[in-house]
Design a protein around this motif. Structure first.
Motif, short mmCIF file in Angstrom:
data_model
loop_
_atom_site.label_atom_id
_atom_site.label_comp_id
_atom_site.label_asym_id
_atom_site.label_seq_id
_atom_site.Cartn_x
_atom_site.Cartn_y
_atom_site.Cartn_z
N SER A 107 39.00 45.01 137.40
CA SER A 107 40.18 45.89 136.85
C SER A 107 40.83 45.24 135.50
O SER A 107 40.98 45.62 134.70
N GLN A 138 49.40 47.00 136.73
CA GLN A 138 48.32 47.60 137.62
C GLN A 138 48.15 46.57 138.73
O GLN A 138 47.84 45.53 138.35
N HIS A 140 46.08 45.62 141.07
CA HIS A 140 45.00 44.57 141.67
C HIS A 140 44.42 43.97 140.11
O HIS A 140 43.33 43.16 140.21
N GLY A 190 51.49 48.09 144.52
CA GLY A 190 50.34 48.03 145.15
C GLY A 190 49.79 49.29 145.84
O GLY A 190 48.56 49.66 146.21
N ASP A 228 43.42 54.92 135.51
CA ASP A 228 43.39 56.73 135.28
C ASP A 228 42.99 57.34 136.69
O ASP A 228 43.30 58.44 136.93
N GLY A 229 42.53 56.59 137.52
CA GLY A 229 42.11 57.22 138.95
C GLY A 229 43.59 57.32 139.59
O GLY A 229 43.75 58.23 140.34
N GLU A 230 44.29 56.39 139.47
CA GLU A 230 45.82 56.24 139.87
C GLU A 230 46.45 57.64 139.47
O GLU A 230 47.44 58.16 140.11
N ASN A 258 39.30 53.14 132.09
CA ASN A 258 38.00 52.53 132.22
C ASN A 258 37.23 53.53 132.88
O ASN A 258 36.02 53.29 133.09
N GLN A 260 36.45 54.69 135.72
CA GLN A 260 36.12 54.49 136.93
C GLN A 260 37.30 54.26 137.85
O GLN A 260 38.42 53.84 137.58
N LYS A 390 35.16 49.37 132.77
CA LYS A 390 35.39 48.54 133.97
C LYS A 390 34.50 47.42 134.08
O LYS A 390 33.37 47.56 133.70
#
Ligand SMILES: Cc1ncc(C[n+]2csc(CCOP(=O)(O)OP(=O)(O)O)c2C)c(N)n1
Length: 885
Positions: A107, A138, A140, A190, A228-230, A258, A260, A390
């Motif tokens: 990440s 972000q 992580h 987190g 983007d997943g978040e 990214n 992913q 990623k």
């Protein structure tokens, strides 16, 4: 209005229309539609129509408007490479040494340029003339933030070596946790989704402070870098329209696209960037896309027929990932060769050059231009959608791989590839030992880093906690009505609203109070606050309210103090956190009171409360219409029997379930002093009921015990013997317990003590501390907890509550006597309070039966007494237990 009737070239128009006619005649309707779609697409590319809520698949800022890069590109790239290495080494070392400590490499590998453009050019650390920016990282990608702090000399090598080993006290947190690193991290991110919604409400609260004349914010900005997943989390998108509606141009999101998430692509069969663009445009945000790096500029310049753009638009994210994971030859054959014109476009490039084509999110120049435009944008928030890879630079083991997110160990060959890819001056030995890469004190890199941060006010992230204390007025000045209630009928909800109203009038504390509701001010009897303090709105009130003539009129004002958030408990809670952390974020202690249906708190937004605790929030959460039986008609989804059990698990939450207005007043007073005078890192959860009953005046000398969690309310004497049983009641059920004591005396000649328990969780907190100390410090005189001191001996104890039995049972193991709990286990339902208490078996008659049974069990009464009581009170002993209904 454009005039579509005036035709500047009728001949040309005729030709187009004839051509369409001919095509439809020859190829049918389908063909006609196809051509129209193509025309529309082309028109979008040409920028003459924008019917679809997204733009072409290219950078928003054209090369002509990009401007010069203000930094030393080569130096910044070198420094970023070193950070990449240190971040990677931190994770790999921890996992090599301890096996299962986790951590993430891929990440940060994708976010490094985004972070670094921010750190070198935008994220202001604050100085004498302006406060610091608020930056949400972000989570992580934390290793990258540590890696930078290491190069800046803020964290030593030993700290890095202790990544994720926190128990010894000198480690670094896995993710941003202010509780664990209180001088470093400001905002816990987190738990995905909490960062985005928090960032929006922090930006909004800055405006609130300004508009109320409490603090000037100047150029301070809120930045949030998220995944983007978040963005799939409901909280991530919950408050987007608020940010636009309130024109929060002090807010920028950068989404690290990214493509992913953990298991795989975010939108394998679609395009997350286009989807997010339309979502944010629809919500009213300014959207800036950073998709392609500088080396694509020449290709786009020659793409006069938009063949490149068309192919990019037609490629789904799953395919982009595969292209990203493969080399130049693969990209040539699986992308550029798909169209002869496209092939011609890159015919002059070597496979190596094709391989090196960068995504925009890894290009400092493109990112800088986007963040600068975001910073300059007025009248609304901006989102920068930065396309990245990623695991960028991780090569075959992690770049754009399905398993990138989980990659925590790299073998020597992979490390060598990484070193060479980023031109790091590391020997093979250094690789084997995973040595961190420091910067020499006066190296160019070191000087540059320090200069950039100095120009931006200093280091970041940095958490401060120095706010001048605020004086709380004497209790009897604002709560005499509660202390001397003299059997006046009132609910504790009314009492707390009156306390808040009175505190608002105090010169010192009043302006610092932030009352917050979602949408229930009228339910809780707070409508008087509309006029007294006004409802905050950045534009004031642009309409004549329907109730303008009323004393309780709905008054919105630019300097309004009440935050009326609408039906969003997540939003209201985020507002509460912004106010509750103002002492740290702005150096100004505020005291928020967020009042809500208790069922929609710990149960609904419990994770936000957990993050608030991490963030050392200070303020009051008021769970109203609390308990499972006080809210008669509302039923299963409204009746709360569990919030106190969850509250008990939050270490810095002080939770109380007071029965009487004076208990409530004492707890509020104690909490306010603890939080804004003594500035301790606790917050309060207090449940208040909408049930009206006679409120007694406060007995003498009980205040300290109210805060400890219990005090003796009365003793009913049936004879001359000592008490045969102890009855504990908390919250509204205390009144049933008091009635039960009278029944036990009058009907069964049993002497009892009645204890009001204001907090089983506070009692348990102290008792477990005492128990632990006694266990570990053998030899010392054993101490006795407040529970043990109150409840000595073996006379049975019956504890009744409006919450599930697990709540009173928090103290069961600290007493010697038999402990019987009555509560509200099971689903709530609508009925009268009396019917509900009968159903849940926590009314006065069940308290009596439970007490008689406990006494009979130990031989103090004949067993027949229980059946006699059941008979006498008409209890249906054959009914199924309430939790089976
Ligand atoms: C609420 C929540 N659910 C799940 C996780 C576990 N988790 C951590 S990172 C991650 C994937 C994040 O993907 P994305 O937001 O796209 O960021 P990336 O790592 O790809 O940059 C997940 C599922 C979490 N931290 N929080």
């Amino acid at each position: 209005m454009r005039d579509f009737d005036s035709d500047s070239d009728p001949g040309e128009t005729r030709e187009w229309l004839d051509a369409l006619d001919a095509s439809v005649r020859a190829g049918g309707r389908e063909r006609g539609l196809f051509l129209l779609r193509k025309l529309e697409e082309q028109a979008q590319h040409l920028g003459i129509i924008a019917h679809v809520p997204y733009s072409a698949y290219r950078n928003t800022i054209p090369l002509e408007e990009q401007g010069a890069y203000p930094g030393d590109l080569e130096l910044e790239e070198r420094i970023t490479s070193i950070m990449r290495w240190n971040a990677l080494a931190m994770v790999v070392r921890a996992n090599q040494a301890y096996g299962d400590l986790g951590g993430h490499i891929a990440s940060y590998a994708s976010a490094a340029e985004i972070f670094e453009v921010g750190f070198n050019h935008f994220f202001h650390g604050g100085n004498d003339t302006r406060g610091a920016d608020l930056v949400f990282f972000q989570p992580h990608s934390a290793p990258g933030v540590y890696a930078r702090a290491f190069l800046e000399g803020r964290l030593g090598e030993e700290r890095l070596a202790n990544y994720r080993q926190e128990v010894g006290g000198n480690g670094l947190s896995s993710y941003p946790h202010p509780w664990l690193m209180p001088d470093f991290w400001q905002f816990p991110t987190g738990s995905m989704g909490i960062g985005p919604i928090s960032a929006i409400y922090q930006a909004r609260f800055m405006r609130y402070l300004e508009h109320r004349g409490i603090a000037a914010m100047g150029e301070r900005h809120v930045w949030g870098v998220f995944g983007d997943g978040e963005m799939d989390e409901p909280e991530s998108v919950a408050a987007l329209t608020l940010a636009a509606r309130e024109k929060l141009d002090n807010l920028t999101f950068v989404i690290n696209c990214n493509l992913q998430r953990l298991d795989g692509p975010v939108r394998g069969n679609g395009q997350i960037i286009q989807e997010l663009e339309s979502l944010f445009i629809g919500a009213g945000w300014n959207v800036i896309k950073v998709l392609w790096g500088s080396d694509w500029d020449a290709l786009f310049a020659r793409d006069t027929h938009h063949v490149l753009l068309r192919q990019l638009s037609a490629t789904v994210d799953g395919q982009y990932q595969t292209l990203g994971a493969n080399d130049g030859a693969y990209n040539q054959s699986h992308f550029f060769d798909l169209d002869p014109e496209l092939r011609a476009l890159v015919a002059h490039m070597t496979l190596g050059e094709i391989d090196a084509l960068k995504r925009g999110g890894h290009d400092f120049r493109k990112l800088y231009a986007a963040l600068r435009a975001a910073r300059a944008h007025r009248d609304g928030p901006t989102i920068v959608l930065a396309k990245t890879k990623k695991g960028y630079g991780m090569g075959g083991v992690g770049e754009s791989r399905m398993t990138s997110h989980q990659q925590k160990k790299l073998d020597l060959d992979a490390l060598k590839v990484f070193r060479d890819r980023f031109g790091l001056a590391l020997s093979d030995d250094a690789l084997v030992e995973m040595r961190f890469h420091p910067l020499a004190e006066n190296s160019r890199e070191s000087v540059y880093l320090r200069e950039r941060r100095a120009a931006l006010g200093g280091p970041l992230p940095m958490r401060r906690a120095t706010a001048p204390p605020v004086q709380v007025p004497p209790l009897d000045r604002y709560a005499r009505f509660a202390l001397e209630a003299a059997e006046h009928q009132m609910s504790t909800t009314t009492a707390v609203v009156r306390i808040i109203s009175n505190l608002l009038k105090d010169d010192a504390l009043g302006p610092r109070i932030v009352p917050i509701v979602a949408d229930e001010a009228r339910t809780f009897g707070m409508a008087n606050l509309f006029r007294q303090i006004g409802i905050y709105s950045p534009v004031g009130q642009l309409y004549e309210p329907e109730d303008a003539a009323s004393m309780l009129r709905y008054r919105e004002a630019k300097d309004g103090q009440l935050l009326e958030e609408g039906i969003t408990e997540a939003g209201a809670l985020s507002s509460w956190v912004a106010a509750a952390t103002s002492y740290s974020v702005h150096g100004i202690a505020m005291l928020p009171f967020y009042i809500y249906y208790s069922m929609f708190g710990f149960q609904r937004v419990g994770d936000l409360i957990w993050a608030a605790a991490d963030q050392r929030s200070r303020g009051f959460l008021l769970g109203a219409t609390a308990g499972r039986t006080t809210l008669g008609g509302e039923g299963l989804q409204h009746q709360d029997g569990s919030s106190h059990v969850v509250a008990a698990t939050v270490p810095n939450c002080r939770a109380y379930d007071p029965a009487f207005a004076y208990e409530l007043a004492v707890v509020v007073d104690h909490g306010a002093r603890q939080m804004v005078e003594r500035q301790e890192d606790v917050f309060y959860y207090i449940t208040v009921m909408n049930e009206n009953y006679a409120q007694p005046s406060m007995p003498q000398r009980v205040a300290a015990d109210i805060v400890r969690g219990m005090y003796r309310f009365l003793t009913t004497v049936a004879g001359s013997e000592p008490p045969q049983a102890r009855l504990l009641g908390s919250g509204t059920i205390l009144r049933e317990v008091i009635a039960a004591a009278a029944l036990l005396r009058d009907d069964w000649h049993v002497t009892t003590e009645v204890w009001s328990v204001t907090s089983f969780s506070e009692l348990a907190r102290e008792a477990r501390g005492v128990e632990r100390a006694n266990r570990l410090r053998l030899g010392d005189e054993p101490a006795r907890s407040h529970v043990e001191q109150c409840l000595t001996g073996t006379a049975p104890i019956v504890a009744a509550t409006d919450y599930v039995r697990a709540y009173p049972q928090l103290i069961a193991s600290y007493v010697d006597a038999r402990f019987v709990a009555l509560g509200t286990d099971g689903f709530g339902r609508s009925d009268t309070r009396a019917a509900l208490r009968g159903f849940f078996e926590n009314d006065r008659w069940h308290v009596v039966v439970a007490t008689l049974h406990a006494l009979a069990r130990q031989g103090d009464l004949p067993p027949t007494v229980v059946a006699a009581a059941i008979e006498r009170y008409g209890i249906d002993a054959t009914a199924d237990p309430p939790w089976d209904h």
